[in-house]
Design a protein around this motif. Structure first.
Motif, PDB file in Angstrom:
ATOM      1  N   ARG A 272       0.940  32.974  33.969  1.00 20.00           N
ATOM      2  CA  ARG A 272       1.257  33.873  32.852  1.00 20.00           C
ATOM      3  C   ARG A 272       1.596  35.282  33.296  1.00 20.00           C
ATOM      4  N   PHE A 273       1.042  35.708  34.437  1.00 24.08           N
ATOM      5  CA  PHE A 273       1.180  37.100  34.871  1.00 24.08           C
ATOM      6  C   PHE A 273       1.828  37.149  36.251  1.00 24.08           C
ATOM      7  N   PRO A 274       3.166  36.940  36.298  1.00 26.92           N
ATOM      8  CA  PRO A 274       3.863  36.823  37.583  1.00 26.92           C
ATOM      9  C   PRO A 274       3.737  38.074  38.463  1.00 26.92           C
ATOM     10  N   ALA A 275       3.554  39.252  37.861  1.00 24.77           N
ATOM     11  CA  ALA A 275       3.377  40.461  38.689  1.00 24.77           C
ATOM     12  C   ALA A 275       2.091  40.369  39.508  1.00 24.77           C
ATOM     13  N   GLN A 276       1.087  39.692  38.961  1.00 27.27           N
ATOM     14  CA  GLN A 276      -0.172  39.523  39.685  1.00 27.27           C
ATOM     15  C   GLN A 276       0.001  38.501  40.820  1.00 27.27           C
ATOM     16  N   ALA A 278       2.788  38.097  42.385  1.00 25.91           N
ATOM     17  CA  ALA A 278       3.559  38.847  43.385  1.00 25.91           C
ATOM     18  C   ALA A 278       2.631  39.717  44.250  1.00 25.91           C
ATOM     19  N   ARG A 279       1.678  40.370  43.606  1.00 27.87           N
ATOM     20  CA  ARG A 279       0.698  41.187  44.353  1.00 27.87           C
ATOM     21  C   ARG A 279      -0.138  40.344  45.298  1.00 27.87           C
ATOM     22  N   LEU A 280      -0.549  39.176  44.803  1.00 28.63           N
ATOM     23  CA  LEU A 280      -1.366  38.270  45.616  1.00 28.63           C
ATOM     24  C   LEU A 280      -0.574  37.799  46.835  1.00 28.63           C
ATOM     25  N   ARG A 281       0.723  37.525  46.630  1.00 34.34           N
ATOM     26  CA  ARG A 281       1.564  37.071  47.748  1.00 34.34           C
ATOM     27  C   ARG A 281       1.719  38.179  48.787  1.00 34.34           C
ATOM     28  N   GLN A 282       1.817  39.428  48.304  1.00 34.64           N
ATOM     29  CA  GLN A 282       1.923  40.583  49.208  1.00 34.64           C
ATOM     30  C   GLN A 282       0.666  40.774  50.025  1.00 34.64           C
ATOM     31  N   ASP A 283      -0.476  40.454  49.420  1.00 39.09           N
ATOM     32  CA  ASP A 283      -1.758  40.692  50.084  1.00 39.09           C
ATOM     33  C   ASP A 283      -2.725  39.544  49.810  1.00 39.09           C
ATOM     34  N   PRO A 284      -2.607  38.462  50.597  1.00 37.96           N
ATOM     35  CA  PRO A 284      -3.480  37.288  50.383  1.00 37.96           C
ATOM     36  C   PRO A 284      -4.971  37.577  50.578  1.00 37.96           C
ATOM     37  N   THR A 285      -5.318  38.737  51.163  1.00 42.60           N
ATOM     38  CA  THR A 285      -6.748  39.062  51.262  1.00 42.60           C
ATOM     39  C   THR A 285      -7.355  39.308  49.878  1.00 42.60           C
ATOM     40  N   LEU A 286      -6.501  39.413  48.841  1.00 38.72           N
ATOM     41  CA  LEU A 286      -6.998  39.566  47.468  1.00 38.72           C
ATOM     42  C   LEU A 286      -7.396  38.231  46.831  1.00 38.72           C
ATOM     43  N   SER A 287      -7.261  37.131  47.602  1.00 37.17           N
ATOM     44  CA  SER A 287      -7.479  35.794  47.031  1.00 37.17           C
ATOM     45  C   SER A 287      -8.842  35.653  46.356  1.00 37.17           C
ATOM     46  N   ASN A 289     -10.864  37.940  45.190  1.00 37.45           N
ATOM     47  CA  ASN A 289     -10.991  38.769  43.979  1.00 37.45           C
ATOM     48  C   ASN A 289     -10.099  38.272  42.850  1.00 37.45           C
ATOM     49  N   ALA A 290      -8.943  37.705  43.216  1.00 36.21           N
ATOM     50  CA  ALA A 290      -8.052  37.146  42.183  1.00 36.21           C
ATOM     51  C   ALA A 290      -8.748  36.000  41.458  1.00 36.21           C
ATOM     52  N   PHE A 291      -9.515  35.199  42.213  1.00 32.89           N
ATOM     53  CA  PHE A 291     -10.290  34.116  41.585  1.00 32.89           C
ATOM     54  C   PHE A 291     -11.424  34.709  40.730  1.00 32.89           C
ATOM     55  N   GLU A 292     -12.123  35.685  41.270  1.00 34.21           N
ATOM     56  CA  GLU A 292     -13.247  36.301  40.539  1.00 34.21           C
ATOM     57  C   GLU A 292     -12.772  36.917  39.224  1.00 34.21           C
ATOM     58  N   GLU A 293     -11.624  37.569  39.265  1.00 31.14           N
ATOM     59  CA  GLU A 293     -11.059  38.182  38.055  1.00 31.14           C
ATOM     60  C   GLU A 293     -10.671  37.107  37.034  1.00 31.14           C
ATOM     61  N   ALA A 294     -10.240  35.946  37.507  1.00 31.96           N
ATOM     62  CA  ALA A 294      -9.935  34.849  36.576  1.00 31.96           C
ATOM     63  C   ALA A 294     -11.220  34.354  35.904  1.00 31.96           C
ATOM     64  N   ALA A 342      -9.738  45.643  29.291  1.00 34.91           N
ATOM     65  CA  ALA A 342     -10.524  44.413  29.380  1.00 34.91           C
ATOM     66  C   ALA A 342      -9.670  43.162  29.226  1.00 34.91           C
ATOM     67  N   ASP A 343      -8.604  43.246  28.432  1.00 35.90           N
ATOM     68  CA  ASP A 343      -7.784  42.066  28.151  1.00 35.90           C
ATOM     69  C   ASP A 343      -6.631  41.888  29.135  1.00 35.90           C
ATOM     70  N   HIS A 344      -6.663  42.649  30.244  1.00 27.42           N
ATOM     71  CA  HIS A 344      -5.641  42.494  31.281  1.00 27.42           C
ATOM     72  C   HIS A 344      -6.216  41.786  32.494  1.00 27.42           C
ATOM     73  N   TYR A 345      -5.480  40.813  33.005  1.00 27.00           N
ATOM     74  CA  TYR A 345      -5.823  40.152  34.274  1.00 27.00           C
ATOM     75  C   TYR A 345      -5.291  41.033  35.401  1.00 27.00           C
ATOM     76  N   ASP A 346      -6.198  41.587  36.202  1.00 21.96           N
ATOM     77  CA  ASP A 346      -5.835  42.562  37.226  1.00 21.96           C
ATOM     78  C   ASP A 346      -6.576  42.206  38.516  1.00 21.96           C
ATOM     79  N   ILE A 347      -5.849  41.656  39.486  1.00 19.48           N
ATOM     80  CA  ILE A 347      -6.513  41.142  40.696  1.00 19.48           C
ATOM     81  C   ILE A 347      -7.060  42.251  41.588  1.00 19.48           C
ATOM     82  N   ASN A 348      -6.717  43.508  41.282  1.00 17.50           N
ATOM     83  CA  ASN A 348      -7.268  44.632  42.043  1.00 17.50           C
ATOM     84  C   ASN A 348      -8.516  45.239  41.391  1.00 17.50           C
TER      85      ASN A 348
END
Ligand code: 8QM
Length: 415
Positions: A272-276, A278-287, A289-294, A342-348
């Motif tokens: 749903r959030f392709p910009a997120q 894209a960020r994850l692809r740029q920096d896979p070390t966010l993996s 946190n991206a899961f935790e945010e989900a 609060a209603d935004h999915y933000d992997i950072n």
């Protein structure tokens, strides 16, 4: 969905002289209805905005939906106990649908001993050798799905990946594993009220219950898996031989549908959030946190109950002894008092403090396994996938406690 101001239904004595009100607002919402599950967010907001504590007439329970109160209830297990059940049913009044869990549905000091055993069985040192295997399985799964291009991200990814690693880590035999997800669906429906979802699940439960009961026995578990490790703790005298199968049952109840819905939530977020993505692809070390945010954003486990052991005040509102209190973890995880956007999915985002895994002494004992599964899947997607497009109707799966999808048709393009 109207708020009224009626007196609370219990404990209307003379009351203290100062500042404690029994004027808890009542709401007529049903948070276990299909209409609610289809879009819980407006009702979450109503629950939070109506007051720090509300009373739900539909099920005769108190409820908290703000982060502060959910956190406070979770962190006062002496007042808000688990031993009378963490579903709607009060075990002091009704027989549980299955023998009571000796960890989830227990209070200190009994809980302290069983919790110590599972803490060790699922500790960080146990995760280290699992990481390579789980990561290789995630990589292989994503490669396979990229070759297919179009598939169902629920059945083929969110279910298939945990099913390819967790039953083996438990030490289960191959035969009968198809019972694991239906059994877990039953466990999570059974926390809810006696509605159609709960009744249908219990009516169909016999084969799933007998499968799980058998797999909890030592002779059906590989000695090196989580299950075998639990039984080994009976040899060392930390638990009895009668307790070991019940702790195995806890992992079979809580260990699979949770991560299925967590990984499903994470993939649905990236789709749903392709910009997120894209960020994850740029920096896979966010993996991780991206899961935790989900987990924060979707809160696969939406609710739990506690039961009051005494008269208590929550934010100045009095509740009597023996009352059920419903905690909206999903609403707390989107409380604007606690979270910016609060209603935004933000992997950072700084996700710490979310209550998707609970909080306090009962906080998810399997969280390191869950995060390992989530992290390695997000890392595989980050390195291998360019885009995730939703290509068909998104179907929701309805469960009294779990939030997740039945179907998510996608096309993935390789990096
Ligand atoms: C939910 O059986 C159990 O001990 C058990 C069942 C379900 C859970 C936890 C424990 C919270 C994930």
């Amino acid at each position: 969905m109207t708020a009224t101001n009626l007196p609370a239904s219990s404990g209307n004595g003379a009351g203290p002289a100062v500042s404690v009100s029994s004027d808890i607002p009542h709401l007529d919402v049903d948070p276990f209805s299909i209409e609610f599950f289809a879009d819980p967010y407006p009702t979450h907001e109503l629950l939070r905005e109506t007051g720090p504590v509300v009373y739900l007439d539909k099920w005769n329970v108190y409820a908290v939906a703000r982060h502060a109160e959910v956190h406070a209830v979770l962190n006062d297990p002496g007042t808000f106990c688990s031993s009378r059940g963490v579903g709607l049913s009060d075990f002091a009044k009704e027989k549980p649908w299955r023998p009571q869990s000796i960890i989830l549905e227990a209070d200190p000091p009994a809980h302290t001993r069983t919790r110590a055993v599972l803490n060790q069985v699922l500790s960080a040192s146990v995760m280290r050798p699992l990481r390579e295997r789980f990561a290789a399985a995630a990589d292989a799964k994503v490669d396979e799905l990229l070759a297919r291009k179009s598939f169902d991200a629920i059945a083929d990814l969110a279910e298939a990946f945990p099913m390819s690693v967790f039953p083996d880590a438990m030490g289960l035999k191959q035969e009968g594993r198809e019972n694991l997800l239906p059994y877990a669906g039953l466990v999570f429906n059974a926390f809810g009220p006696p509605n159609q979802l709960r009744q249908d699940a219990i009516d169909r439960s016999a084969p799933h219950q007998s499968y799980v009961a058998a797999q909890c026995q030592r002779e059906n578990l590989a000695p090196e898996g989580f299950g075998g490790c639990i039984h080994a703790r009976a040899d060392s005298g930390d638990i009895t031989e009668a307790e070991a199968p019940l702790l195995v049952r806890s992992l079979l109840s809580a260990g699979i549908d949770t991560t299925v819905n967590g990984i499903g939530a994470a993939v649905y977020c990236l789709a749903r959030f392709p910009a997120q993505l894209a960020r994850l692809r740029q920096d896979p070390t966010l993996s991780r946190n991206a899961f935790e945010e989900a987990i924060r954003f979707e809160s696969p486990v939406q609710t739990f109950f506690r039961t009051t052991t005494r008269d208590v005040e929550i934010s100045g509102h009095r509740i009597g002894e023996g009352e059920k209190v419903l905690m909206f973890l999903g609403a707390a995880n989107r409380d604007p008092r606690r979270w910016e956007n609060a209603d935004h999915y933000d992997i950072n985002r700084k996700t710490s403090g979310h209550v998707g895994y609970g909080s306090g002494i009962h906080m998810c004992v399997g969280q390191l396994v869950a995060r390992l599964e989530g992290e390695v899947m997000m890392a595989a997607l980050a390195r291998k996938v360019r885009t995730i497009e939703i290509t068909g109707p998104v179907k929701r799966r309805y469960n009294n406690t779990l939030r997740g999808l039945e179907s998510l048709p996608v096309t993935m393009v390789p990096a």
